[in-house]
Design an enzyme around this catalytic site. Structure first.
Site, PDB file in Angstrom:
ATOM      1  N   GLN A 112      -4.871  -1.379   9.622  1.00  0.00           N
ATOM      2  CA  GLN A 112      -4.736  -2.688   8.990  1.00  0.00           C
ATOM      3  C   GLN A 112      -5.313  -3.785   9.876  1.00  0.00           C
ATOM      4  O   GLN A 112      -5.015  -3.878  11.062  1.00  0.00           O
ATOM      5  CB  GLN A 112      -3.246  -2.962   8.684  1.00  0.00           C
ATOM      6  CG  GLN A 112      -2.987  -4.233   7.893  1.00  0.00           C
ATOM      7  CD  GLN A 112      -3.566  -4.217   6.482  1.00  0.00           C
ATOM      8  OE1 GLN A 112      -3.656  -3.173   5.844  1.00  0.00           O
ATOM      9  NE2 GLN A 112      -3.974  -5.370   5.989  1.00  0.00           N
TER      10      GLN A 112
ATOM     11  N   LYS B 128       0.845  -1.205   0.000  1.00  0.00           N
ATOM     12  CA  LYS B 128       0.000   0.000   0.000  1.00  0.00           C
ATOM     13  C   LYS B 128       0.877   1.251   0.000  1.00  0.00           C
ATOM     14  O   LYS B 128       0.596   2.215  -0.713  1.00  0.00           O
ATOM     15  CB  LYS B 128      -0.935  -0.011   1.224  1.00  0.00           C
ATOM     16  CG  LYS B 128      -2.038  -1.059   1.109  1.00  0.00           C
ATOM     17  CD  LYS B 128      -2.829  -1.276   2.386  1.00  0.00           C
ATOM     18  CE  LYS B 128      -3.859  -2.395   2.167  1.00  0.00           C
ATOM     19  NZ  LYS B 128      -4.635  -2.757   3.358  1.00  0.00           N
TER      20      LYS B 128
ATOM     21  N   ASP C 190     -11.396   3.072   4.307  1.00  0.00           N
ATOM     22  CA  ASP C 190     -11.841   1.676   4.187  1.00  0.00           C
ATOM     23  C   ASP C 190     -13.366   1.567   4.087  1.00  0.00           C
ATOM     24  O   ASP C 190     -13.886   0.491   3.771  1.00  0.00           O
ATOM     25  CB  ASP C 190     -11.432   0.898   5.447  1.00  0.00           C
ATOM     26  CG  ASP C 190     -10.130   0.131   5.291  1.00  0.00           C
ATOM     27  OD1 ASP C 190      -9.879  -0.383   4.180  1.00  0.00           O
ATOM     28  OD2 ASP C 190      -9.381   0.022   6.277  1.00  0.00           O
TER      29      ASP C 190
HETATM   30  N1  GUN Z   1      -6.964  -6.548   5.945  1.00  0.00           N
HETATM   31  C1  GUN Z   1      -7.299  -7.277   4.843  1.00  0.00           C
HETATM   32  N2  GUN Z   1      -7.999  -6.518   3.957  1.00  0.00           N
HETATM   33  C2  GUN Z   1      -8.105  -5.293   4.516  1.00  0.00           C
HETATM   34  C3  GUN Z   1      -8.717  -4.076   4.086  1.00  0.00           C
HETATM   35  O1  GUN Z   1      -9.322  -3.959   3.011  1.00  0.00           O
HETATM   36  N3  GUN Z   1      -8.607  -3.026   4.951  1.00  0.00           N
HETATM   37  C4  GUN Z   1      -7.980  -3.135   6.152  1.00  0.00           C
HETATM   38  N4  GUN Z   1      -7.938  -2.057   6.930  1.00  0.00           N
HETATM   39  N5  GUN Z   1      -7.403  -4.238   6.575  1.00  0.00           N
HETATM   40  C5  GUN Z   1      -7.469  -5.307   5.762  1.00  0.00           C
END
Ligand code: GUN
Length: 283
Positions: free
Chosen positions: A94, A50, A117
């Site tokens: 995360q 990311k 998110d």
């Molecule tokens: N862990 C796995 N997929 C995601 C996501 O789309 N957002 C977040 N914050 N954590 C994740």
């Protein structure tokens, strides 16, 4: 033979668009803060990807690393600081979080306008009400993928396997908003195979490699594979590709299908959060 739905090509285009929009903010570029609590190796890898995406698209990334024994209170304090930091437009915490920290309490603490998110109850509520809001990245990417290939959910039976907050539930809401008739299936659903066979659009997000066999899919159905499970170091989807590919009309492969779209949509959502905040001085 199914048409393969390439998320890679679409992700490149979504990122290019986000990069161009990010550049328009000049010396006040969009800023994404990522909170990484704990030492889960997969999460570490995702966060690295990311941040690399931010770097290549002109988005500033801020990493807040917290130890595995962090308390919920400490995570909430970091989020409160990021909420009031005017250089941060978007906040992502995360998942999974260390044990003892509630993902729903954490999601509720993020400023809804920085909720990149789309996990805050206000954004979840808006999504289910059919209102404009920040959308969870993976299902939003899938909707773009369907649209890209001219697949219209309206009037079709969509079966979503999995009821997670990250994929299953928001996917169902988005397909419903697109006028599909939606069924959400999960581990307690009776006769999963028959239900899947009734799907015009089948989205599987359960993380069980090879669960979806050829006999589970109706001839000509659209099959979206969201599962990515590493088996002996290689990514495996929920769909048994060699059996489903001859039956489906369209199929998203693993890797190269849905995966790249999550990060691309994160870039797009970050730019959207930035655009919603206007000039920094006015924050
Ligand atoms: N862990 C796995 N997929 C995601 C996501 O789309 N957002 C977040 N914050 N954590 C994740």
């Amino acid at each position: 033979m199914a048409i393969l739905l390439s998320g890679r090509d679409l992700a490149r285009r979504i990122e290019a668009e986000a990069k161009e929009r990010a550049a328009a903010f000049g010396d006040e570029p969009p800023g994404l803060a990522v909170v990484l609590a704990g030492d889960d190796p997969a999460s570490r890898g995702y966060v690295r990807s990311k941040r690399k995406a931010c770097a290549r698209n002109g988005i500033e990334s801020h990493l807040v690393e917290m130890p595995p024994d962090s308390t919920q209170q400490a995570v909430l304090a970091e989020i409160a600081a990021l909420n009031s930091d005017t250089s941060v437009d978007a906040i992502l915490c995360q998942l999974p979080l260390p044990s003892g920290i509630s993902p729903s309490v954490v999601a509720s603490a993020v400023d809804p306008s920085k909720d990149v998110d789309g996990f805050h109850p206000m954004n979840v509520g808006r999504l289910w009400r059919g209102e404009d809001c920040l959308l969870p990245c993976t299902p939003a990417g899938i909707m773009r993928l369907l649209s890209e290939y001219g697949i219209k959910p309206e009037g079709r039976h969509a079966v979503v396997l999995g009821r997670s907050t990250i994929v299953g539930k928001p996917m169902a809401a988005m397909l419903l908003a697109a006028n599909a008739t939606v069924t959400v299936a999960h581990s307690r659903t009776a006769d999963l195979q028959s239900l899947c066979r009734s799907a015009d659009i089948l989205v599987s997000a359960v993380g069980v490699p090879g669960l979806i066999r050829g006999s589970w899919v109706r001839e000509g159905a659209v099959v979206i594979d969201v599962g990515t499970t590493y088996v002996d170091g290689s990514p495996r989807g929920d769909v048994l590709f060699e059996e489903v590919e001859p039956v489906a009309s369209h199929l998203s492969p693993v890797p190269g299908g849905v995966g790249p779209l999550t990060i691309a949509m994160l870039m797009s959502n970050t730019v959207r959060c930035r655009a919603g905040r206007g000039a920094r001085g006015s924050a």
